[in-house]
Design an enzyme around this catalytic site. Structure first.
Site, PDB file in Angstrom:
ATOM      1  N   ASN A  52       0.452  -5.627  33.896  1.00 36.60           N
ATOM      2  CA  ASN A  52       1.885  -5.837  34.069  1.00 36.60           C
ATOM      3  C   ASN A  52       2.379  -7.181  33.545  1.00 36.60           C
ATOM      4  O   ASN A  52       3.579  -7.432  33.541  1.00 36.60           O
ATOM      5  CB  ASN A  52       2.299  -5.635  35.530  1.00 36.60           C
ATOM      6  CG  ASN A  52       1.605  -6.596  36.471  1.00 36.60           C
ATOM      7  OD1 ASN A  52       0.658  -7.277  36.101  1.00 36.60           O
ATOM      8  ND2 ASN A  52       2.080  -6.643  37.697  1.00 36.60           N
ATOM      9  N   ASP A 109      -2.851   3.389  27.153  1.00 33.22           N
ATOM     10  CA  ASP A 109      -3.162   4.652  27.825  1.00 33.22           C
ATOM     11  C   ASP A 109      -1.862   5.394  28.132  1.00 33.22           C
ATOM     12  O   ASP A 109      -0.802   4.777  28.236  1.00 33.22           O
ATOM     13  CB  ASP A 109      -3.934   4.380  29.120  1.00 33.22           C
ATOM     14  CG  ASP A 109      -3.145   3.526  30.098  1.00 33.22           C
ATOM     15  OD1 ASP A 109      -2.794   2.379  29.738  1.00 33.22           O
ATOM     16  OD2 ASP A 109      -2.857   3.991  31.218  1.00 33.22           O
TER      17      ASP A 109
END
Length: 176
Positions: A65, A90
């Site tokens: 993040n 991903d």
């Protein structure tokens, strides 16, 4: 520049969320290159030469993040714009082994992409490769799912897709 999104490599190397890192490592290995830690870029870097074009490789060693911190610092240092950065990540919404090339603005809920977009503060599309990891049956299990390793069968599908995608990317670089 090519970036493989990841959580800190040592702790999360084999997880689904680090598939972007695996992609970039596979590319570097193909060209017999290794990575070195560069603290000023908050990650690991390498270079590959593809048909006389130097491609900078980056694997952030930050949490997903805040991976934009790593991407932005390297891009700023080398004066690379966001639309010249291929981000590999991903993707829950694709089955394992499915790879999708996109050139878009949005993040589709991916916190690594969200952070990159926020730090660059640009409303421009940029290239990315989404590597399918599948989705858990129960929505509340997403965090556990992405931070766990793929099954043996999923790994086989993902590895094959990574190899095929690298072949295509090399051909695209060669033709540009």
């Amino acid at each position: 520049m090519m970036v493989g999104l990841a959580n800190p490599i040592m702790k999360y190397d084999k997880t689904r969320h680090n598939i972007g890192s695996r992609y970039i490592q596979t590319l570097a290995k193909r060209y017999h290159q290794s990575f070195k830690e560069e603290k000023k870029f908050f990650g690991y870097t390498s270079l590959v030469l593809i048909k006389k074009k130097i491609i900078r490789l980056l694997i952030p060693d930050t949490y997903m993040n805040i991976s934009g911190k790593s991407v932005f610092s390297m891009a700023a240092f080398y004066h690379i714009t966001l639309n010249d950065i291929l981000v590999v990540h991903d993707e829950l919404d694709l089955f394992p082994g499915i790879i999708k090339y996109k050139n878009s603005i949005g993040h589709n809920g991916h916190n690594g992409l969200r952070n990159i977009i926020n730090l660059f503060n640009e409303k421009k599309s940029f290239p990315r490769i989404a590597i399918g990891i599948g989705r858990p049956i129960k929505k509340k299990e997403v965090a556990y799912f992405v931070l766990s390793p793929p099954t043996r069968k999923e790994n086989i599908l993902i590895n094959k897709a990574i190899e095929e995608s690298i072949n295509i990317i090399v051909q695209l670089i060669d033709s540009s």
